[in-house]
Design a protein around this motif. Structure first.
Motif, PDB file in Angstrom:
ATOM      1  N   MET A   1       0.844  -1.198   0.000  1.00 18.09           N
ATOM      2  CA  MET A   1       0.000   0.000   0.000  1.00 18.09           C
ATOM      3  C   MET A   1       0.876   1.244   0.000  1.00 18.09           C
ATOM      4  O   MET A   1       1.893   1.295   0.686  1.00 18.09           O
ATOM      5  N   HIS A   2       0.458   2.220  -0.783  1.00 13.74           N
ATOM      6  CA  HIS A   2       1.146   3.503  -0.810  1.00 13.74           C
ATOM      7  C   HIS A   2       0.129   4.592  -0.481  1.00 13.74           C
ATOM      8  O   HIS A   2      -0.976   4.600  -1.035  1.00 13.74           O
ATOM      9  N   VAL A   3       0.485   5.496   0.414  1.00 11.94           N
ATOM     10  CA  VAL A   3      -0.378   6.611   0.788  1.00 11.94           C
ATOM     11  C   VAL A   3       0.324   7.911   0.431  1.00 11.94           C
ATOM     12  O   VAL A   3       1.489   8.118   0.805  1.00 11.94           O
ATOM     13  N   ILE A   4      -0.355   8.775  -0.306  1.00 17.71           N
ATOM     14  CA  ILE A   4       0.216  10.056  -0.713  1.00 17.71           C
ATOM     15  C   ILE A   4      -0.723  11.155  -0.231  1.00 17.71           C
ATOM     16  O   ILE A   4      -1.842  11.290  -0.727  1.00 17.71           O
ATOM     17  N   GLU A   5      -0.294  11.913   0.749  1.00 15.53           N
ATOM     18  CA  GLU A   5      -1.076  13.039   1.259  1.00 15.53           C
ATOM     19  C   GLU A   5      -0.734  14.256   0.399  1.00 15.53           C
ATOM     20  O   GLU A   5       0.214  14.982   0.681  1.00 15.53           O
ATOM     21  N   THR A   6      -1.519  14.469  -0.638  1.00 14.14           N
ATOM     22  CA  THR A   6      -1.160  15.462  -1.649  1.00 14.14           C
ATOM     23  C   THR A   6      -1.073  16.877  -1.089  1.00 14.14           C
ATOM     24  O   THR A   6      -0.332  17.711  -1.619  1.00 14.14           O
ATOM     25  N   ALA A   7      -1.823  17.174  -0.014  1.00 12.29           N
ATOM     26  CA  ALA A   7      -1.782  18.520   0.567  1.00 12.29           C
ATOM     27  C   ALA A   7      -0.393  18.853   1.122  1.00 12.29           C
ATOM     28  O   ALA A   7      -0.047  20.028   1.276  1.00 12.29           O
ATOM     29  N   LYS A   8       0.399  17.833   1.413  1.00 12.53           N
ATOM     30  CA  LYS A   8       1.727  18.046   1.992  1.00 12.53           C
ATOM     31  C   LYS A   8       2.822  18.092   0.936  1.00 12.53           C
ATOM     32  O   LYS A   8       3.989  18.280   1.265  1.00 12.53           O
ATOM     33  N   ILE A   9       2.448  17.907  -0.341  1.00  9.13           N
ATOM     34  CA  ILE A   9       3.430  17.913  -1.419  1.00  9.13           C
ATOM     35  C   ILE A   9       3.391  19.260  -2.136  1.00  9.13           C
ATOM     36  O   ILE A   9       2.313  19.733  -2.499  1.00  9.13           O
ATOM     37  N   ASP A 216     -18.533   3.402  12.008  1.00 12.82           N
ATOM     38  CA  ASP A 216     -17.758   2.162  12.048  1.00 12.82           C
ATOM     39  C   ASP A 216     -17.805   1.403  10.721  1.00 12.82           C
ATOM     40  O   ASP A 216     -17.464   0.230  10.650  1.00 12.82           O
ATOM     41  N   GLY A 217     -18.225   2.064   9.642  1.00 14.75           N
ATOM     42  CA  GLY A 217     -18.256   1.424   8.335  1.00 14.75           C
ATOM     43  C   GLY A 217     -16.858   1.144   7.815  1.00 14.75           C
ATOM     44  O   GLY A 217     -15.912   1.894   8.082  1.00 14.75           O
ATOM     45  N   VAL A 218     -16.720   0.045   7.080  1.00 16.38           N
ATOM     46  CA  VAL A 218     -15.416  -0.351   6.544  1.00 16.38           C
ATOM     47  C   VAL A 218     -15.568  -0.736   5.073  1.00 16.38           C
ATOM     48  O   VAL A 218     -16.460  -1.507   4.706  1.00 16.38           O
ATOM     49  N   LEU A 219     -14.688  -0.199   4.230  1.00 10.60           N
ATOM     50  CA  LEU A 219     -14.601  -0.579   2.830  1.00 10.60           C
ATOM     51  C   LEU A 219     -13.377  -1.456   2.648  1.00 10.60           C
ATOM     52  O   LEU A 219     -12.268  -1.072   3.036  1.00 10.60           O
ATOM     53  N   ASP A 220     -13.562  -2.642   2.061  1.00 10.92           N
ATOM     54  CA  ASP A 220     -12.452  -3.560   1.808  1.00 10.92           C
ATOM     55  C   ASP A 220     -12.079  -3.517   0.336  1.00 10.92           C
ATOM     56  O   ASP A 220     -12.902  -3.835  -0.535  1.00 10.92           O
ATOM     57  N   LEU A 221     -10.833  -3.137   0.058  1.00  7.17           N
ATOM     58  CA  LEU A 221     -10.304  -3.210  -1.294  1.00  7.17           C
ATOM     59  C   LEU A 221      -9.587  -4.546  -1.416  1.00  7.17           C
ATOM     60  O   LEU A 221      -8.657  -4.832  -0.660  1.00  7.17           O
ATOM     61  N   THR A 222     -10.023  -5.357  -2.367  1.00  4.27           N
ATOM     62  CA  THR A 222      -9.528  -6.718  -2.484  1.00  4.27           C
ATOM     63  C   THR A 222      -8.229  -6.785  -3.286  1.00  4.27           C
ATOM     64  O   THR A 222      -7.754  -5.779  -3.824  1.00  4.27           O
ATOM     65  N   ALA A 223      -7.662  -8.014  -3.388  1.00  2.14           N
ATOM     66  CA  ALA A 223      -6.280  -8.170  -3.828  1.00  2.14           C
ATOM     67  C   ALA A 223      -6.116  -8.463  -5.316  1.00  2.14           C
ATOM     68  O   ALA A 223      -4.987  -8.620  -5.787  1.00  2.14           O
ATOM     69  N   ARG A 235     -12.880  11.684   6.782  1.00  5.12           N
ATOM     70  CA  ARG A 235     -11.576  11.099   7.075  1.00  5.12           C
ATOM     71  C   ARG A 235     -11.657   9.580   6.989  1.00  5.12           C
ATOM     72  O   ARG A 235     -12.653   8.990   7.373  1.00  5.12           O
ATOM     73  N   LEU A 236     -10.569   8.994   6.507  1.00  2.00           N
ATOM     74  CA  LEU A 236     -10.460   7.546   6.456  1.00  2.00           C
ATOM     75  C   LEU A 236      -9.280   7.096   7.310  1.00  2.00           C
ATOM     76  O   LEU A 236      -8.257   7.794   7.397  1.00  2.00           O
ATOM     77  N   THR A 237      -9.429   5.936   7.914  1.00  2.00           N
ATOM     78  CA  THR A 237      -8.383   5.375   8.766  1.00  2.00           C
ATOM     79  C   THR A 237      -7.902   4.050   8.181  1.00  2.00           C
ATOM     80  O   THR A 237      -8.703   3.171   7.875  1.00  2.00           O
ATOM     81  N   VAL A 238      -6.581   3.943   8.040  1.00  2.00           N
ATOM     82  CA  VAL A 238      -5.953   2.714   7.563  1.00  2.00           C
ATOM     83  C   VAL A 238      -4.824   2.372   8.524  1.00  2.00           C
ATOM     84  O   VAL A 238      -3.936   3.201   8.767  1.00  2.00           O
ATOM     85  N   ASP A 239      -4.852   1.170   9.089  1.00  2.00           N
ATOM     86  CA  ASP A 239      -3.816   0.739  10.037  1.00  2.00           C
ATOM     87  C   ASP A 239      -3.622   1.758  11.155  1.00  2.00           C
ATOM     88  O   ASP A 239      -2.491   2.129  11.507  1.00  2.00           O
ATOM     89  N   ASP A 240      -4.734   2.255  11.670  1.00  2.00           N
ATOM     90  CA  ASP A 240      -4.760   3.189  12.812  1.00  2.00           C
ATOM     91  C   ASP A 240      -4.212   4.581  12.491  1.00  2.00           C
ATOM     92  O   ASP A 240      -3.987   5.389  13.388  1.00  2.00           O
ATOM     93  N   GLY A 254      -2.358  -7.887  -5.130  1.00  2.00           N
ATOM     94  CA  GLY A 254      -1.883  -8.890  -4.188  1.00  2.00           C
ATOM     95  C   GLY A 254      -2.061  -8.542  -2.738  1.00  2.00           C
ATOM     96  O   GLY A 254      -1.736  -9.344  -1.858  1.00  2.00           O
ATOM     97  N   GLU A 255      -2.584  -7.353  -2.430  1.00  2.00           N
ATOM     98  CA  GLU A 255      -2.796  -6.982  -1.037  1.00  2.00           C
ATOM     99  C   GLU A 255      -4.238  -6.550  -0.802  1.00  2.00           C
ATOM    100  O   GLU A 255      -4.940  -6.153  -1.728  1.00  2.00           O
ATOM    101  N   LYS A 256      -4.657  -6.643   0.443  1.00  2.00           N
ATOM    102  CA  LYS A 256      -5.988  -6.219   0.841  1.00  2.00           C
ATOM    103  C   LYS A 256      -5.855  -4.989   1.737  1.00  2.00           C
ATOM    104  O   LYS A 256      -4.948  -4.905   2.560  1.00  2.00           O
ATOM    105  N   THR A 257      -6.778  -4.050   1.559  1.00  2.00           N
ATOM    106  CA  THR A 257      -6.742  -2.814   2.337  1.00  2.00           C
ATOM    107  C   THR A 257      -8.125  -2.548   2.908  1.00  2.00           C
ATOM    108  O   THR A 257      -9.108  -2.503   2.166  1.00  2.00           O
ATOM    109  N   ALA A 258      -8.209  -2.378   4.224  1.00  2.00           N
ATOM    110  CA  ALA A 258      -9.466  -2.073   4.909  1.00  2.00           C
ATOM    111  C   ALA A 258      -9.459  -0.607   5.308  1.00  2.00           C
ATOM    112  O   ALA A 258      -8.524  -0.130   5.953  1.00  2.00           O
TER     113      ALA A 258
END
Length: 281
Positions: A1-9, A216-223, A235-240, A254-258
């Motif tokens: 997983m890659h996260v890019i916070e565009t506001a900080k770029i 407490d809703g969760v969207l699962d992106l599959t692999a 706001r979205l939360t990934v891995d806390d 190949g990866e799953k993201t909740a």
């Protein structure tokens, strides 16, 4: 997983441009969907006034999706996009002439025989020694003084690959603009609702908007594929870790993201091409 916070770029002025107009961009990500199929994603800002971006009617040998963050980019032939709309541009389909003023767009492009950003810029610099990029074209003058024009972007591709660019037969005759307001929400379960705006080509490229109905809703992106998510609201939360609007989250093949969201969270997801079975094996 890659996260890019565009506001900080910070924004970077596009200096090696083959179109007129002042354009700024933030490189979001670049890589491969599968072997030989490359992609790049940019956040692009077009200046208004004297810096209006224009491009002649043209086409490419790759597919692209544009998500309009702000402004009303005009893609020609009465195809004008509004904020919140996604547009699928089929490979081989002509569009333009473009006029884009005071707009911000998330741009995703992919295809075989991909030219990376570094390869493009190096080729562009070499081509300037023999000709010039002007008005959306690459212009050269032969020994007899005759001027020759070629689409700027495509000329870079041909120079880098050392062969003539052959356009595919377009799967659709023109870009497809998707209007989310015309679609109904459907529950996906898990406290999230979806609007599937479109599925395209044999590669099953998809575009979908999501809304978190409860905290407490969760969207699962599959692999099974690479997927790109853009946070529109909330706001979205990934891995806390909590992310704000304007953040891009890449869920790689190949990866799953909740993704957990606040009750007002909204996002758009772009499912990039499914890898061919041979690539998966």
């Amino acid at each position: 997983m890659h996260v890019i916070e565009t506001a900080k770029i910070p924004w970077s002025l596009v200096s090696k441009a083959n179109r007129p107009g002042r354009v700024h961009r933030k490189l979001v990500h670049e890589g491969e969907v599968s072997p030989g199929v490359g992609y790049t994603a940019d956040l692009v800002r077009y200046e208004g006034g004297h810096g209006t971006f224009t491009a002649p009617r043209h086409k490419h040998n790759f597919d692209q999706i544009r998500y309009t963050v702000s402004g009303q980019p005009d893609f020609g032939h009465y195809q004008v996009s509004a904020p919140g709309q996604s547009v699928f541009f089929p490979a081989g389909a002509a569009y333009g002439p473009e006029t884009i003023e005071e707009a911000e767009i998330l741009l995703i492009q992919w295809g075989e025989h991909w030219v990376s950003r570094a390869q493009h810029d190096e080729t562009y610099a070499q081509m300037q020694k023999k000709g010039e990029f002007r008005e959306g074209y690459y212009i050269t003058v032969d020994a007899d003084g005759e001027e020759h024009r070629a689409d700027g972007r495509n000329a870079v591709w041909e120079t880098f690959n050392q062969r003539e660019l052959v356009y595919p037969t377009p799967r659709y005759p023109q870009p497809v603009i998707m209007e989310p307001e015309g679609f109904a929400w459907r529950s996906t379960g898990g406290g999230v609702s979806a609007k599937t705006l479109g599925r395209f080509t044999e590669d099953d490229v998809y575009v979908a908007n999501y809304a978190w109905d409860k905290a407490d809703g969760v969207l699962d992106l599959t692999a099974e594929r690479t997927q790109l998510l853009w946070i529109i609201d909330g706001r979205l939360t990934v891995d806390d870790v909590v992310y704000e609007p304007g953040t891009v989250i890449f869920s790689e093949f190949g990866e799953k993201t909740a993704l957990a969201g606040t009750a007002d969270a909204r996002a758009v997801v772009f499912g990039l091409p499914l890898p061919e079975p041979a690539a998966v094996a």
